[in-house]
Design a protein around this motif. Sequence first.
Motif, PDB file in Angstrom:
ATOM      1  N   ASP A  89       0.770  -1.274   0.281  1.00 45.26           N
ATOM      2  CA  ASP A  89      -0.047  -0.001   0.137  1.00 45.26           C
ATOM      3  C   ASP A  89       0.919   1.192  -0.012  1.00 45.26           C
ATOM      4  OD1 ASP A  89      -1.764   2.310   0.801  1.00 45.26           O
ATOM      5  OD2 ASP A  89      -3.035   0.780   1.678  1.00 45.26           O
ATOM      6  N   LEU A  90       0.790   1.978  -1.109  1.00 48.31           N
ATOM      7  CA  LEU A  90       1.769   3.035  -1.046  1.00 48.31           C
ATOM      8  C   LEU A  90       1.531   4.169  -0.346  1.00 48.31           C
ATOM      9  CD1 LEU A  90       2.448   3.252  -5.173  1.00 48.31           C
ATOM     10  CD2 LEU A  90       3.747   2.342  -3.481  1.00 48.31           C
ATOM     11  N   ALA A  91       0.391   4.496  -0.018  1.00 42.98           N
ATOM     12  CA  ALA A  91      -0.108   5.473   1.011  1.00 42.98           C
ATOM     13  C   ALA A  91       0.485   5.192   2.351  1.00 42.98           C
ATOM     14  CB  ALA A  91      -1.636   5.514   0.939  1.00 42.98           C
ATOM     15  N   ARG A  92       0.273   3.685   2.690  1.00 41.66           N
ATOM     16  CA  ARG A  92       0.803   3.256   4.178  1.00 41.66           C
ATOM     17  C   ARG A  92       2.304   3.729   4.117  1.00 41.66           C
ATOM     18  NH1 ARG A  92      -3.714  -0.657   4.640  1.00 41.66           N
ATOM     19  NH2 ARG A  92      -5.047   0.169   6.017  1.00 41.66           N
ATOM     20  N   ILE A  93       3.007   3.162   3.153  1.00 37.68           N
ATOM     21  CA  ILE A  93       4.192   3.321   2.953  1.00 37.68           C
ATOM     22  C   ILE A  93       4.801   4.465   2.894  1.00 37.68           C
ATOM     23  CG2 ILE A  93       6.285   3.351   1.261  1.00 37.68           C
ATOM     24  CD1 ILE A  93       4.941   0.724   0.138  1.00 37.68           C
ATOM     25  N   GLU A  94       3.931   5.656   2.798  1.00 39.80           N
ATOM     26  CA  GLU A  94       4.433   7.018   2.910  1.00 39.80           C
ATOM     27  C   GLU A  94       3.869   7.547   4.344  1.00 39.80           C
ATOM     28  OE1 GLU A  94       2.786   9.652  -0.245  1.00 39.80           O
ATOM     29  OE2 GLU A  94       4.183   8.884  -1.693  1.00 39.80           O
ATOM     30  N   MET A  95       3.165   7.103   4.809  1.00 42.22           N
ATOM     31  CA  MET A  95       2.605   7.422   6.307  1.00 42.22           C
ATOM     32  C   MET A  95       3.950   6.997   7.272  1.00 42.22           C
ATOM     33  SD  MET A  95      -1.255   6.209   6.591  1.00 42.22           S
ATOM     34  CE  MET A  95      -1.284   6.484   8.735  1.00 42.22           C
ATOM     35  N   LEU A  96       4.698   5.818   7.036  1.00 46.35           N
ATOM     36  CA  LEU A  96       5.628   5.408   8.185  1.00 46.35           C
ATOM     37  C   LEU A  96       6.542   6.367   8.620  1.00 46.35           C
ATOM     38  CD1 LEU A  96       6.429   2.053   7.136  1.00 46.35           C
ATOM     39  CD2 LEU A  96       4.857   2.404   8.705  1.00 46.35           C
ATOM     40  N   PRO A  97       7.022   6.624   9.726  1.00 50.41           N
ATOM     41  CA  PRO A  97       6.790   5.609  10.837  1.00 50.41           C
ATOM     42  C   PRO A  97       5.289   5.383  11.559  1.00 50.41           C
ATOM     43  CG  PRO A  97       8.111   7.299  11.771  1.00 50.41           C
ATOM     44  CD  PRO A  97       7.775   7.599  10.402  1.00 50.41           C
ATOM     45  N   GLN A  98       4.234   6.479  10.918  1.00 52.64           N
ATOM     46  CA  GLN A  98       2.896   6.459  11.771  1.00 52.64           C
ATOM     47  C   GLN A  98       2.442   5.086  10.874  1.00 52.64           C
ATOM     48  OE1 GLN A  98       1.326  10.421  10.946  1.00 52.64           O
ATOM     49  NE2 GLN A  98       2.601  10.785  12.968  1.00 52.64           N
ATOM     50  N   THR A  99       1.309   4.641  11.524  1.00 52.19           N
ATOM     51  CA  THR A  99       0.549   3.489  10.849  1.00 52.19           C
ATOM     52  C   THR A  99      -0.662   3.333  11.617  1.00 52.19           C
ATOM     53  OG1 THR A  99       0.510   1.126  10.079  1.00 52.19           O
ATOM     54  CG2 THR A  99       1.683   1.712  12.337  1.00 52.19           C
ATOM     55  N   ASP A 100      -1.867   2.821  10.843  1.00 53.98           N
ATOM     56  CA  ASP A 100      -2.794   2.779  11.230  1.00 53.98           C
ATOM     57  C   ASP A 100      -3.212   0.953  11.392  1.00 53.98           C
ATOM     58  OD1 ASP A 100      -3.091   2.062   8.622  1.00 53.98           O
ATOM     59  OD2 ASP A 100      -4.843   3.339   8.223  1.00 53.98           O
ATOM     60  N   GLN A 101      -2.250   0.495  11.241  1.00 55.15           N
ATOM     61  CA  GLN A 101      -2.140  -0.922  11.144  1.00 55.15           C
ATOM     62  C   GLN A 101      -1.439  -1.833  12.650  1.00 55.15           C
ATOM     63  OE1 GLN A 101      -3.556  -2.941   8.244  1.00 55.15           O
ATOM     64  NE2 GLN A 101      -4.194  -0.726   8.533  1.00 55.15           N
ATOM     65  N   GLU A 102      -1.562  -3.177  12.628  1.00 47.55           N
ATOM     66  CA  GLU A 102      -0.982  -3.719  14.104  1.00 47.55           C
ATOM     67  C   GLU A 102       0.442  -3.029  13.913  1.00 47.55           C
ATOM     68  OE1 GLU A 102      -0.313  -5.158  16.920  1.00 47.55           O
ATOM     69  OE2 GLU A 102      -2.066  -6.247  16.587  1.00 47.55           O
ATOM     70  N   ARG A 103       1.052  -3.044  15.288  1.00 52.76           N
ATOM     71  CA  ARG A 103       2.456  -2.427  15.173  1.00 52.76           C
ATOM     72  C   ARG A 103       3.296  -3.339  16.040  1.00 52.76           C
ATOM     73  NH1 ARG A 103       1.921   3.510  15.082  1.00 52.76           N
ATOM     74  NH2 ARG A 103       4.202   3.424  15.699  1.00 52.76           N
ATOM     75  N   ARG A 104       2.660  -4.575  16.537  1.00 51.19           N
ATOM     76  CA  ARG A 104       3.565  -5.214  17.550  1.00 51.19           C
ATOM     77  C   ARG A 104       4.508  -6.162  16.579  1.00 51.19           C
ATOM     78  NH1 ARG A 104       1.715  -7.220  22.448  1.00 51.19           N
ATOM     79  NH2 ARG A 104       1.572  -9.200  21.673  1.00 51.19           N
TER      80      ARG A 104
END
Length: 402
Positions: A89-104
């Motif tokens: 997901d290119l949008a999520r790639i650009e969001m990092l290090p923030q994420t709306d997904q599981e982080r553990r």
Amino acid sequence: MTRDPFERWGLTPVINAAGTMTSIGASRVAPHTRALVDQILASFVDMDELQARAGSVISRLTGAEAGCVTACSAAAMTQTVAACLTGADLARIEMLPQTDQERRLLLPMGHMVNYGAPVDQAIRLAGADVVPVGTAAACEEWHLRAALRQGAAAAMYVVSHHTVQENELPMDLFIACCREYDVPVIVDMASECDLTGPVALGASAAIYSGHKFLGGVTSGIVAGKSDLVRATYLQHRGIGRTMKAGKESVVGAMSALELWETRDHDGAKSNEEALVDGWIRDLSDIPGLALARHADWTGNPITRLQITVSPLVAGFNAWELADRLVARSPRIIVRDDLIERQEIYLDPCNLTPDEATQVADSISEEAARFRFEGGGRQLSWSDVKHARETSALAWKGNRVAS
């Protein structure tokens, strides 16, 4: 103008009896690899195409579905963890290090080691939350399963002599447990020679250094499942941009892998063991030094010489001998991972026969100096620990006056 970098910039030559240490340049690079890197440096290439060709080489040697090259194995850790958080997901790639997904991200506590920087920091750079599993000297199935039941984006397993060796979960059991919960496993094999084991056991990704045992230029190699490798490569559109692999890194890794495939491993091991034989012959009469052959901690096909110092007999501590060797010109660097136990190791994998002889001669000379001139048993291990921190902070990026 001289083309010798040591002469041109006043560098002190190093004889590497430590092995494949990043702090002194990792490994010698083979002439064939240097020639290919030199040619690509003078040329231009489509990086996507180059990485695709690298993926083919990586797949052939590891048995993985796909592969890509990163700037180094530490970068590979960060980028594969990032891939587990974002997918393609290119949008999520650009969001990092923030994420709306599981982080553990699950990591055995005994694997939270420092390889020159903390393993967990490489993970946190991607935006993941590190969850230690078990305790430093005990990681059991129930520890891992309890953590898996709470959810995880991924898990990491580190293969290294730095990790705690006692009562850890074997890699096959670790991977099998994670697969039951559909959690991808990243295996860090940076300094290891087993190019096929983790993938064969079901790891989603295995990470290797291209410039340690493989003897290429600085690079990291990722081998694994197609979707995860694709997402790892796509990180160059996000946080991977800060740790991008250049054309020289990719070509260097490809060449190193191909040379490893055709290397005479038995011949290389025989040559290395001959150097160890010479050390045992030349150093066996030094008072206070106990010599023993030492097989690699993680099963790499290399035998080192273990030297255990008895300070009362030798007249010096192991770290004082190592300091004397470093102060010579050329510097002689020994393996000092366990030096606080009065142990040093001589690693033959990056030495010529002449250099190995020089190492033995230098140890003999410095041991004799301690016996006849004194000066040993002056620094405690606490003194050394403090001095190492002071030395690290003393670097200023300018030439020290001579």
